[in-house]
Design a protein around this motif. Structure first.
Motif, PDB file in Angstrom:
ATOM      1  N   ILE A 140       0.836  -1.206   0.000  1.00 24.58           N
ATOM      2  CA  ILE A 140       0.000   0.000   0.000  1.00 24.58           C
ATOM      3  C   ILE A 140       0.871   1.256   0.000  1.00 24.58           C
ATOM      4  O   ILE A 140       0.621   2.219  -0.733  1.00 24.58           O
ATOM      5  CB  ILE A 140      -0.947  -0.025   1.224  1.00 24.58           C
ATOM      6  CG1 ILE A 140      -1.995  -1.131   1.036  1.00 24.58           C
ATOM      7  CG2 ILE A 140      -1.609   1.316   1.419  1.00 24.58           C
ATOM      8  CD1 ILE A 140      -2.668  -1.570   2.315  1.00 24.58           C
ATOM      9  N   VAL A 141       1.951   1.223   0.800  1.00 23.00           N
ATOM     10  CA  VAL A 141       2.864   2.367   0.864  1.00 23.00           C
ATOM     11  C   VAL A 141       3.520   2.585  -0.499  1.00 23.00           C
ATOM     12  O   VAL A 141       3.605   3.701  -1.004  1.00 23.00           O
ATOM     13  CB  VAL A 141       3.922   2.132   1.961  1.00 23.00           C
ATOM     14  CG1 VAL A 141       5.099   3.088   1.801  1.00 23.00           C
ATOM     15  CG2 VAL A 141       3.295   2.295   3.340  1.00 23.00           C
ATOM     16  N   ARG A 142       3.919   1.499  -1.120  1.00 19.25           N
ATOM     17  CA  ARG A 142       4.559   1.572  -2.424  1.00 19.25           C
ATOM     18  C   ARG A 142       3.601   2.166  -3.464  1.00 19.25           C
ATOM     19  O   ARG A 142       3.968   3.060  -4.224  1.00 19.25           O
ATOM     20  CB  ARG A 142       4.996   0.150  -2.831  1.00 19.25           C
ATOM     21  CG  ARG A 142       5.514   0.016  -4.225  1.00 19.25           C
ATOM     22  CD  ARG A 142       7.000  -0.238  -4.217  1.00 19.25           C
ATOM     23  NE  ARG A 142       7.543   0.063  -5.526  1.00 19.25           N
ATOM     24  CZ  ARG A 142       8.818   0.331  -5.733  1.00 19.25           C
ATOM     25  NH1 ARG A 142       9.655   0.358  -4.731  1.00 19.25           N
ATOM     26  NH2 ARG A 142       9.246   0.594  -6.939  1.00 19.25           N
ATOM     27  N   GLU A 143       2.351   1.687  -3.440  1.00 17.67           N
ATOM     28  CA  GLU A 143       1.363   2.208  -4.391  1.00 17.67           C
ATOM     29  C   GLU A 143       1.109   3.692  -4.166  1.00 17.67           C
ATOM     30  O   GLU A 143       1.025   4.463  -5.121  1.00 17.67           O
ATOM     31  CB  GLU A 143       0.044   1.427  -4.257  1.00 17.67           C
ATOM     32  CG  GLU A 143       0.109   0.061  -4.927  1.00 17.67           C
ATOM     33  CD  GLU A 143      -1.078  -0.823  -4.554  1.00 17.67           C
ATOM     34  OE1 GLU A 143      -1.061  -1.996  -4.946  1.00 17.67           O
ATOM     35  OE2 GLU A 143      -2.008  -0.329  -3.859  1.00 17.67           O
ATOM     36  N   ALA A 144       1.008   4.075  -2.890  1.00 16.60           N
ATOM     37  CA  ALA A 144       0.768   5.492  -2.573  1.00 16.60           C
ATOM     38  C   ALA A 144       1.920   6.343  -3.097  1.00 16.60           C
ATOM     39  O   ALA A 144       1.707   7.427  -3.651  1.00 16.60           O
ATOM     40  CB  ALA A 144       0.607   5.676  -1.071  1.00 16.60           C
ATOM     41  N   MET A 145       3.148   5.812  -2.961  1.00 14.30           N
ATOM     42  CA  MET A 145       4.309   6.572  -3.427  1.00 14.30           C
ATOM     43  C   MET A 145       4.349   6.622  -4.955  1.00 14.30           C
ATOM     44  O   MET A 145       4.808   7.597  -5.535  1.00 14.30           O
ATOM     45  CB  MET A 145       5.602   5.978  -2.872  1.00 14.30           C
ATOM     46  CG  MET A 145       5.757   6.201  -1.375  1.00 14.30           C
ATOM     47  SD  MET A 145       7.436   5.934  -0.749  1.00 14.30           S
ATOM     48  CE  MET A 145       7.595   4.177  -0.923  1.00 14.30           C
ATOM     49  N   GLU A 146       3.838   5.568  -5.579  1.00 14.26           N
ATOM     50  CA  GLU A 146       3.801   5.575  -7.051  1.00 14.26           C
ATOM     51  C   GLU A 146       2.805   6.612  -7.557  1.00 14.26           C
ATOM     52  O   GLU A 146       3.092   7.366  -8.492  1.00 14.26           O
ATOM     53  CB  GLU A 146       3.430   4.181  -7.579  1.00 14.26           C
ATOM     54  CG  GLU A 146       4.640   3.270  -7.704  1.00 14.26           C
ATOM     55  CD  GLU A 146       4.269   1.802  -7.827  1.00 14.26           C
ATOM     56  OE1 GLU A 146       3.063   1.491  -7.911  1.00 14.26           O
ATOM     57  OE2 GLU A 146       5.197   0.967  -7.808  1.00 14.26           O
ATOM     58  N   VAL A 147       1.631   6.668  -6.923  1.00 13.65           N
ATOM     59  CA  VAL A 147       0.608   7.626  -7.352  1.00 13.65           C
ATOM     60  C   VAL A 147       1.145   9.048  -7.279  1.00 13.65           C
ATOM     61  O   VAL A 147       0.925   9.866  -8.169  1.00 13.65           O
ATOM     62  CB  VAL A 147      -0.659   7.475  -6.486  1.00 13.65           C
ATOM     63  CG1 VAL A 147      -1.625   8.623  -6.737  1.00 13.65           C
ATOM     64  CG2 VAL A 147      -1.339   6.143  -6.764  1.00 13.65           C
ATOM     65  N   THR A 148       1.862   9.358  -6.206  1.00 10.21           N
ATOM     66  CA  THR A 148       2.335  10.737  -6.035  1.00 10.21           C
ATOM     67  C   THR A 148       3.761  10.920  -6.561  1.00 10.21           C
ATOM     68  O   THR A 148       4.361  11.975  -6.362  1.00 10.21           O
ATOM     69  CB  THR A 148       2.295  11.146  -4.561  1.00 10.21           C
ATOM     70  OG1 THR A 148       3.157  10.271  -3.816  1.00 10.21           O
ATOM     71  CG2 THR A 148       0.897  11.063  -3.998  1.00 10.21           C
ATOM     72  N   ILE A 201       3.508  13.904   1.801  1.00  6.32           N
ATOM     73  CA  ILE A 201       2.406  13.997   2.771  1.00  6.32           C
ATOM     74  C   ILE A 201       1.113  13.472   2.140  1.00  6.32           C
ATOM     75  O   ILE A 201       0.307  12.806   2.791  1.00  6.32           O
ATOM     76  CB  ILE A 201       2.231  15.462   3.248  1.00  6.32           C
ATOM     77  CG1 ILE A 201       3.493  15.923   3.988  1.00  6.32           C
ATOM     78  CG2 ILE A 201       1.021  15.609   4.153  1.00  6.32           C
ATOM     79  CD1 ILE A 201       3.867  15.083   5.176  1.00  6.32           C
ATOM     80  N   ILE A 202       0.939  13.737   0.851  1.00  9.44           N
ATOM     81  CA  ILE A 202      -0.247  13.205   0.174  1.00  9.44           C
ATOM     82  C   ILE A 202      -0.163  11.681   0.090  1.00  9.44           C
ATOM     83  O   ILE A 202      -1.151  10.978   0.301  1.00  9.44           O
ATOM     84  CB  ILE A 202      -0.418  13.841  -1.223  1.00  9.44           C
ATOM     85  CG1 ILE A 202      -0.763  15.315  -1.052  1.00  9.44           C
ATOM     86  CG2 ILE A 202      -1.502  13.135  -2.025  1.00  9.44           C
ATOM     87  CD1 ILE A 202      -0.730  16.105  -2.320  1.00  9.44           C
ATOM     88  N   ALA A 203       1.041  11.176  -0.174  1.00 11.36           N
ATOM     89  CA  ALA A 203       1.222   9.716  -0.194  1.00 11.36           C
ATOM     90  C   ALA A 203       0.859   9.134   1.167  1.00 11.36           C
ATOM     91  O   ALA A 203       0.202   8.093   1.261  1.00 11.36           O
ATOM     92  CB  ALA A 203       2.664   9.374  -0.554  1.00 11.36           C
ATOM     93  N   ARG A 204       1.257   9.818   2.236  1.00 12.45           N
ATOM     94  CA  ARG A 204       0.932   9.341   3.581  1.00 12.45           C
ATOM     95  C   ARG A 204      -0.585   9.337   3.772  1.00 12.45           C
ATOM     96  O   ARG A 204      -1.153   8.371   4.308  1.00 12.45           O
ATOM     97  CB  ARG A 204       1.599  10.248   4.630  1.00 12.45           C
ATOM     98  CG  ARG A 204       1.443   9.738   6.038  1.00 12.45           C
ATOM     99  CD  ARG A 204       1.985  10.722   7.048  1.00 12.45           C
ATOM    100  NE  ARG A 204       1.118  11.884   7.169  1.00 12.45           N
ATOM    101  CZ  ARG A 204       1.420  12.978   7.859  1.00 12.45           C
ATOM    102  NH1 ARG A 204       2.581  13.086   8.462  1.00 12.45           N
ATOM    103  NH2 ARG A 204       0.585  13.986   7.922  1.00 12.45           N
ATOM    104  N   ALA A 205      -1.231  10.414   3.304  1.00 13.23           N
ATOM    105  CA  ALA A 205      -2.692  10.491   3.425  1.00 13.23           C
ATOM    106  C   ALA A 205      -3.354   9.353   2.639  1.00 13.23           C
ATOM    107  O   ALA A 205      -4.340   8.772   3.088  1.00 13.23           O
ATOM    108  CB  ALA A 205      -3.190  11.845   2.937  1.00 13.23           C
ATOM    109  N   LEU A 206      -2.776   8.997   1.476  1.00 12.44           N
ATOM    110  CA  LEU A 206      -3.338   7.905   0.672  1.00 12.44           C
ATOM    111  C   LEU A 206      -3.116   6.558   1.343  1.00 12.44           C
ATOM    112  O   LEU A 206      -3.966   5.675   1.272  1.00 12.44           O
ATOM    113  CB  LEU A 206      -2.718   7.897  -0.725  1.00 12.44           C
ATOM    114  CG  LEU A 206      -3.026   9.110  -1.599  1.00 12.44           C
ATOM    115  CD1 LEU A 206      -2.377   8.949  -2.958  1.00 12.44           C
ATOM    116  CD2 LEU A 206      -4.532   9.277  -1.744  1.00 12.44           C
ATOM    117  N   ALA A 207      -1.962   6.418   2.013  1.00 14.09           N
ATOM    118  CA  ALA A 207      -1.659   5.158   2.693  1.00 14.09           C
ATOM    119  C   ALA A 207      -2.661   4.886   3.811  1.00 14.09           C
ATOM    120  O   ALA A 207      -2.834   3.751   4.236  1.00 14.09           O
ATOM    121  CB  ALA A 207      -0.237   5.173   3.243  1.00 14.09           C
ATOM    122  N   GLN A 208      -3.330   5.929   4.283  1.00 14.56           N
ATOM    123  CA  GLN A 208      -4.381   5.738   5.279  1.00 14.56           C
ATOM    124  C   GLN A 208      -5.610   5.080   4.653  1.00 14.56           C
ATOM    125  O   GLN A 208      -6.514   4.681   5.373  1.00 14.56           O
ATOM    126  CB  GLN A 208      -4.783   7.097   5.895  1.00 14.56           C
ATOM    127  CG  GLN A 208      -3.782   7.638   6.886  1.00 14.56           C
ATOM    128  CD  GLN A 208      -4.157   9.033   7.382  1.00 14.56           C
ATOM    129  OE1 GLN A 208      -3.568  10.024   6.994  1.00 14.56           O
ATOM    130  NE2 GLN A 208      -5.153   9.116   8.249  1.00 14.56           N
TER     131      GLN A 208
END
Lengths: 417, 341
Positions: free
Chosen positions: A117-125, A147-154
């Motif tokens: 999930i963290v990896r995907e969030a980092m890919e999106v942003t 920070i947006i990636a962190r918000a997405l990881a939630q």
């Protein structure tokens, strides 16, 4: 999806916002706009529960947010603040992994799902390449993407943005807002915006606030009108359709129009594009305009029809008939002031010029900007109409500010009379 | 955690433990009288263990009774206490730096040392030093509660207010302490010695009290993930699901209890709680899940070495003098480095 019902909140027992009611559908992107101090951020803080609400209720899928535990809330609502201070040099991957915190029991280890999930969030942003860098070492735009990636990881259902791009340059603003808009149907986005054009461009609907109340809700085109911008922001602004996206494009006009002109009835006689600028400014300032006679080929006509200004038209090169003259007369009678701009004068619009002789000069102003003049395109070409203009003895002004002053004076005397 | 940094973390912890074990045996051996390692070993180890657990006397298992007394009755409790106190102060310092989001914070920042000193001076002046550790403990923990109570408004205590209240309360207790010292008469030197911090009078009783420190340390490690998030800022922590006010209360309580135990055993020893977390953060990074255990190991090691030095070579100078003497220049060095960065 998320419903805000009659919400009141504030600081130290004093309500800053009240009677706030709106709903955001699944996947919708809602922009909150309003002048400074209008309560936009307060509203966001009340929704994210940083601020205790003093009245009303916010529900997510029919359940009051107030009933959520802190961790439970963080699993459905995430927040991207304007700026995050970084005191310690966590790596980018560490920071994004913190978004998994609300999903973890106290002693649970980070499992492969979390890493995915963290990896995907980092890919999106688009921050994967930064994952091992300390967050203290990256640029503001990169940090905001983290920070947006962190918000997405939630993995939230709602993401709240508090002027999330305010400190970034225009390319990063567009990049980050595009990322957020494209999150799709699974995430509802509610964001506070200062930049009206970004809000208009990216949001599905806009909530306009002022003095702690909602003044308007609707599509960008419904909310961002010249009248509202004047009333709520106190600015004279031109609103056009963005030629690319069709969304409203707000251009604040720096030249001040006297507030007294709001509501004044003004008829503009122009042609060849000499009146378009005036039409935009005066209409943004709240004047009730009429225009004509114009030909539909004229760029002044395009401006008038875009602004919804009543306009007398005749086909290009056609002579102006007596019927048209009567219509013009009616418009002129209804106007407080008539502005005649310097323009090319041909056979077709000679009658336009004749108004000078038929109108009392106390209601007529000639606007001749520097470098412009009445050019003579009549067959006679002897500029005889110029004599008529001079003979009228009406005020001739060459700058906008002088024009407004003259118009204001006339409106004033007419009101007195 | 990526594989490389996991290997790195494990090796750092292993190295620290190895160093601590070496320092432990060296400390038992070194002193005004050097005791050879061979004298540590009882004649009949299994029999001694049996006797230890049944509460019997173990002295008879050693052939060299003098060495036995020095090592097991005098040095062993002191060595263990030094490790525990060092670990406790380092853990509390780590917690305070994370809470205040400032790597210049220390365990005494919210009035703990001033309160402890006041408690200690009080019993020294009025009760001849009776129950000194108890008074120091309650002085230290009492002042923390006072600071928290004053700084709390509508159930919220902002870190800025906590910090300023801590300074004010420290100053207040220091003034009372000065008055006590002024009117202490003959017992003045006892107060001064206590303030400098040291392990002269440490007994096995202090060690039993000190066992609270590992318990507190484990609690802090359990809270490390929350603290990681809190160190980003309170609003961010709230949005990530940390119950911020409750967490701050727990963290303040645990770390002030740790500090109070340390202070009641050895007085207000300076710089351990400031320097250790700071240095360890440079080595292992800011993740408190790793920072807590490594800081505790390093703090214990640092204080054990300092105490062994003073005990063996510096004629029982208060250990607080050494930690401050070494710590202050080191701190200035870090500060300069930060200014350049």
């Amino acid at each position: 999806m998320i419903d805000v019902d009659d919400l009141c909140a504030g600081y130290g027992g004093k309500d800053i916002i009240g009677e706030i009611t709106f709903a955001a559908g699944r996947g919708e992107f809602i922009g909150i706009i309003g002048p400074n101090g209008s309560g936009k951020t307060t509203l966001l803080k009340a929704i994210s529960r940083v601020l205790e609400i003093s009245g009303g209720v916010v529900t997510l899928e029919e359940r009051a947010l107030a009933d959520f535990g802190q961790k439970e809330l963080a699993r459905v609502v995430s927040v991207v603040p304007q700026d995050t201070a970084m005191n310690f040099s966590y790596t980018v991957a560490d920071i994004v992994m913190m978004g998994r915190f609300p999903h973890k029991e106290r002693f649970a280890k980070d499992d492969p799902d979390d890493y995915r999930i963290v990896r995907e969030a980092m890919e999106v942003t688009n921050v994967v390449h930064l994952k091992d860098r300390p967050v203290t070492d990256i640029s503001g735009g990169e940090r905001q993407r983290v920070i947006i990636a962190r918000a997405l990881a939630q993995q939230p259902k709602v993401i709240l943005l508090d002027e999330a791009t305010a400190h970034l340059d225009i390319s990063h603003q567009v990049e980050i807002l595009s990322i957020i808009r494209d999150l799709g149907e699974t995430v509802t986005k509610i964001g506070v915006f200062h930049d009206l054009n970004l809000a208009a461009e990216f949001c599905d609907r806009i909530v306009l606030m002022s003095e702690g109340r909602i003044r308007a809700i609707g599509t960008p085109a419904e909310v961002l009108t010249m009248d509202r911008l004047r009333d709520e922001y106190g600015i004279t602004a031109m609103v056009q359709a963005n030629p690319v996206t069709g969304r409203p494009l707000v251009t604040p006009l720096s030249e001040g129009v006297p507030p007294a002109l709001c509501g004044a009835r003004i008829h503009i006689i122009s042609g060849g594009g000499t009146g378009a600028g005036l039409m935009y400014t005066l209409s943004a300032a709240g004047c009730l305009l009429t225009a004509g006679v114009l030909s539909p080929m004229d760029s002044d006509y395009a401006a008038a029809s875009r602004l919804g200004i009543p306009c007398i038209t005749v086909p290009a090169f056609a002579p102006i008939t007596p019927a048209v003259c009567d219509a013009l007369g009616a418009y002129l009678d209804g106007a407080d002031v008539i502005i005649l701009t310097a323009m090319p004068v041909g056979e077709g619009n000679l009658p336009n010029i004749r108004v000078i002789t038929s109108t009392r000069r106390s209601r007529l102003v000639l606007y001749v900007p520097p470098g412009e003049e009445f050019t003579d395109c009549t067959p006679a070409g002897d500029r005889s109409f110029l004599a008529a203009i001079r003979a009228a003895g009406c005020p001739v002004v060459s700058s906008r500010s002088a024009l407004y002053k003259e118009v204001e004076k006339m409106v004033h005397t007419r009101k007195k009379a | 955690m990526p594989e490389i940094s996991r290997v790195r973390t494990v090796s750092i912890i292993t190295i620290l433990i190895a160093m601590l074990v070496c320092a432990f045996f060296l400390a038992l051996s070194l002193g005004p009288t050097t005791v050879p390692f061979a004298a540590f070993i009882p004649d009949d180890p299994l029999g001694m263990l049996g006797s230890l657990f049944s509460g019997g006397d173990i002295a008879r298992f050693f052939s060299d009774q003098t060495s036995y007394l020095i090592v097991y009755s005098i040095r062993l409790p002191r060595v263990i206490a030094a490790i525990l106190v060092g670990a406790g102060l380092a853990a509390a310092g780590t917690a305070m730096q994370g809470l205040f989001r400032n790597s210049m914070a220390d365990p005494y920042i919210i009035g703990t040392s001033a309160g402890g000193a006041f408690g200690a001076a009080f019993t020294i002046v009025f009760m001849g030093g009776l129950f000194l550790p108890v008074f120091a403990f309650f002085g230290a923990i009492g002042s923390t509660f006072l600071v928290y109570a004053i700084a709390t408004h509508r159930g919220r205590a902002s870190v800025e207010t906590l910090l300023l209240t801590g300074i004010a309360i420290s100053m207040f207790f220091s003034s009372i302490l000065s008055f006590l010292m002024y009117s202490a008469g003959k017992s003045l030197h006892q107060i001064v010695f206590w303030l400098m911090g040291g392990f002269w009078n440490v007994s096995w009783n202090d060690v039993w009290l000190g066992l609270l420190i590992p318990i507190g340390g484990i609690l802090l490690i359990a809270l490390a993930r929350d603290l990681n998030i809190l160190s980003l800022g309170e609003e961010d922590a709230l949005h990530l699901g940390v119950n911020v006010e409750q967490f701050k209360r727990i963290l303040l309580f645990v770390s002030s209890a740790l500090t109070a135990v340390a202070v009641s055993i050895a007085g207000a020893i300076g710089f351990i709680g400031l320097i250790t977390p700071h240095v360890m953060r440079l080595i292992v990074g800011p993740d408190h899940r790793i920072l807590f255990p490594t800081s505790m190991l390093a703090g214990g090691l640092f204080l054990l070495i300092a105490d062994t030095l003073t005990r063996s070579f510096l004629g029982e100078m208060p250990v607080g003098v050494i930690t401050s003497f070494v710590g202050a220049p080191f701190f200035i060095m870090l500060l300069r480095r930060r200014m350049r960065a």
